[in-house]
Design an enzyme around this catalytic site. Structure first.
Site, PDB file in Angstrom:
ATOM      1  N   SER A 147       0.824  -1.197   0.000  1.00 35.86           N
ATOM      2  CA  SER A 147       0.000   0.000   0.000  1.00 35.86           C
ATOM      3  C   SER A 147       0.870   1.264   0.000  1.00 35.86           C
ATOM      4  CB  SER A 147      -0.960  -0.035   1.192  1.00 35.86           C
ATOM      5  OG  SER A 147      -1.902   0.991   1.125  1.00 35.86           O
ATOM      6  N   ASP A 294      -3.126   6.367  -3.444  1.00 38.99           N
ATOM      7  CA  ASP A 294      -1.895   5.803  -2.924  1.00 38.99           C
ATOM      8  C   ASP A 294      -1.401   4.751  -3.922  1.00 38.99           C
ATOM      9  OD1 ASP A 294      -3.865   3.906  -2.418  1.00 38.99           O
ATOM     10  OD2 ASP A 294      -3.006   3.297  -0.499  1.00 38.99           O
ATOM     11  N   ASP A 296      -1.333   1.536  -4.371  1.00 37.23           N
ATOM     12  CA  ASP A 296      -2.184   0.445  -4.862  1.00 37.23           C
ATOM     13  C   ASP A 296      -3.609   0.903  -5.130  1.00 37.23           C
ATOM     14  OD1 ASP A 296      -2.758   0.668  -2.104  1.00 37.23           O
ATOM     15  OD2 ASP A 296      -3.435  -1.414  -2.001  1.00 37.23           O
TER      16      ASP A 296
END
Length: 546
Positions: A147, A294, A296
């Site tokens: 992430s 972000d 992902d």
């Protein structure tokens, strides 16, 4: 002890399938670097409700192919024990270092264990994987991603067949199955036998994104978009094109995937400096909004023009976006339940109550929010929004971006802005001001010590506001299962303290509610809210010893 440590490292080295981490570990052994070896062999990376996440490198305390193969073998054993022999496991991955390798290893292990595996066609947003699980009728899914963590990290997120992330007791059962995995040479990993999915799975996800928008709604908002060097650009631009919005203006320096994240210290829109290039692009392009994903693309950050701040652009807090989307959905006449985690603003509950909608509060994380019965909309303050739970039972930065752009377009037709709508909400429900005290640590004992100190000597007042009740959330409540956290209710304020589940951070979530009589009182209410938050932050830091 040193001899045992070296022997442990040599045993790990002998079965490591990755030449890079083998070379890395061999060099540490050759150099006799016992301090570094001790750090890597101090235990094992723990599998929990967030799956696995950690720094890349050799050894059981790092993310590497050996750790991933064991995790996949444990997950496969768990699924078979649940009667899912022959079931399909979908595997997705982002563009971080080693993500593609970890995805292939996972597919190989699943295939060798008698399950079927299908890998997404290329690095794609996490919401595509969450969607694909239910779309393809899979029994589980794995997303290889860290992430918004630093560049040297990677992670391993597990979903079950309902398309939501794992929660207890599944996490503990999977962890036990991982611990029971023997030597790696006993884990069957064929060279092929799994499926690589085509672009049709992405096409199906994109077709589903249309469901978040109202038929015939205005689509005029112009946005600047940054993917933070992640995988969101192509999917977001395709979704905006399908919906009929103007093509997003891309932050060119951050549009393409790059695992080194060269322009940001942390690839998280909330981190200082991460949005600087987006602001610079917006000052040239003059859009209605900035939208950031972000890496992902499961989170969505929003910035708006604001002449009262330096640079002319202001980031909205996650709680502000959460309330705006809720208000927009209410105006559209949706039905169902609104839900949020306990660390998010209480404003959502007031919006839902006034609209006659159901409302639920959950523990932190979309693994809990997604499980709320009758969920129509869920969010939490860390920039996560679930706006289409029938399609993606998780946070989704792509569909959230579409809904924000629709709201901005509706307001634009009325010569209004998102800031105007925030004012309306403050007048209707009181000014809900939120902030966070977040402390990143190198030594995790700092977090444990702070939590212990607050439990042993709980504050009786913060910012001059009396603490009216204090809850130790490890005991659970009538509506919440146990979790490591503390909650304080004050006169007109609320504080929650908890260790982060994904990063070495202690997080303290602050909220104050300031009554507002009329529009003329808004500026003073904002000043009062900011003063109270600053004072609570100061007093809480002192009480926690951080």
């Amino acid at each position: 002890m040193q001899h045992d440590l070296i022997a442990q490292a040599r045993t790990w080295l002998a079965e490591d399938p990755d030449p890079e981490t083998r070379d890395e570990l061999a060099a540490l052994i050759e150099a006799g670097d016992t301090q570094e070896l001790a750090a890597r062999f101090a235990g094992t990376l723990q599998f929990g409700t967030a799956g696995l996440r950690g720094e890349l490198g050799a050894g059981p305390m790092r993310m590497n192919r050996s750790v991933v193969i064991r995790a996949a073998a444990g997950l496969a054993a768990y699924l078979k024990a649940q009667g899912q022999e022959g079931g399909l496991v979908v595997v997705g991955y982002d563009a971080r270092y080693k993500s593609a390798d970890f995805a292939r290893d996972t597919a190989a292990v699943m295939t060798g264990a008698g399950l079927r595996a299908a890998v997404l066609p290329r690095p794609l947003p996490t919401p595509v994987l969450a969607y694909a699980i239910r779309h393809l009728g899979a029994v589980a899914g794995v997303e290889v991603t860290a992430s918004h963590n630093p560049p040297r990290d990677n992670g391993y997120k597990v979903y079950l067949g309902d398309g939501s992330q794992i929660v207890p007791p599944a996490d503990g059962e999977i962890a036990a199955a991982i611990a029971a995995v023997g030597p790696l040479d006993g884990v069957v990993r064929p060279e092929d036998g799994w499926e690589t999915l085509g672009e049709d799975v992405l096409d199906a996800y994109l077709a589903r994104t249309d469901a978040v928008l109202a038929a015939g709604s205005p689509r005029t908002a112009r946005i600047v978009h940054t993917a933070m060097h992640g995988v969101g650009t192509s999917v977001l631009t395709a979704a905006f094109e399908r919906a009929g919005f103007p093509a997003p203006v891309l932050v060119a320096e951050q549009a393409e995937p790059d695992p080194s994240f060269p322009t940001v210290a942390f690839p998280n829109p909330e981190e200082p400096g991460a949005m600087d290039l987006a602001f610079a692009t917006a000052r040239r392009a003059a859009p209605d909004l900035i939208i950031a994903n972000d890496p992902d693309a499961d989170r969505c950050a929003v910035a708006v023009p604001d002449t009262s701040v330096e640079g002319g652009w202001r980031m909205l807090r996650g709680d502000e976006v959460g309330a705006l989307l809720a208000a927009h959905l209410v105006e559209r006449g949706v039905s169902g339940v609104f839900a949020e985690s306990i660390v998010s603003s209480s404003l959502l509950g007031r919006i839902a109550e006034k609209a006659g909608l159901g409302y639920e509060e959950t523990l932190t994380g979309f693994k809990w929010i997604a499980r709320v019965d009758g969920l129509r909309y869920g969010y939490e303050e860390a920039l996560g929004y679930c706006v289409d739970p029938e399609g993606v039972r998780d946070k989704d930065g792509i569909t959230a971006a579409l809904l924000v752009a629709e709201l901005a377009s509706v307001l634009k037709e009325r010569s209004r802005t998102l800031l105007d709508l925030l004012d309306d909400l403050a007048l209707a429900h009181g000014l809900h001001a939120t902030d966070q005290l977040s402390v990143r640590v190198e030594d995790l004992t700092v977090i444990a010590d702070a939590m212990a100190r607050l439990r042993e000597q709980p504050p009786t007042a913060l910012a001059g506001l009396a603490v009216t009740s204090a809850e130790d959330l490890t005991r659970g409540t009538d509506r919440l299962p146990p979790t490591d956290g503390l909650r304080y209710h004050l006169e007109g304020a609320r504080v929650i303290v908890r260790p982060s589940g994904t990063e070495p951070k202690l997080k303290c979530y602050l909220e104050v509610v300031v009554p507002v009589a009329d529009a003329a009182g808004l500026p003073a209410a904002r000043v009062r809210g900011a003063e109270l938050l600053a004072a609570i932050k100061r007093d809480l830091a002192a009480a926690a010893g951080i």
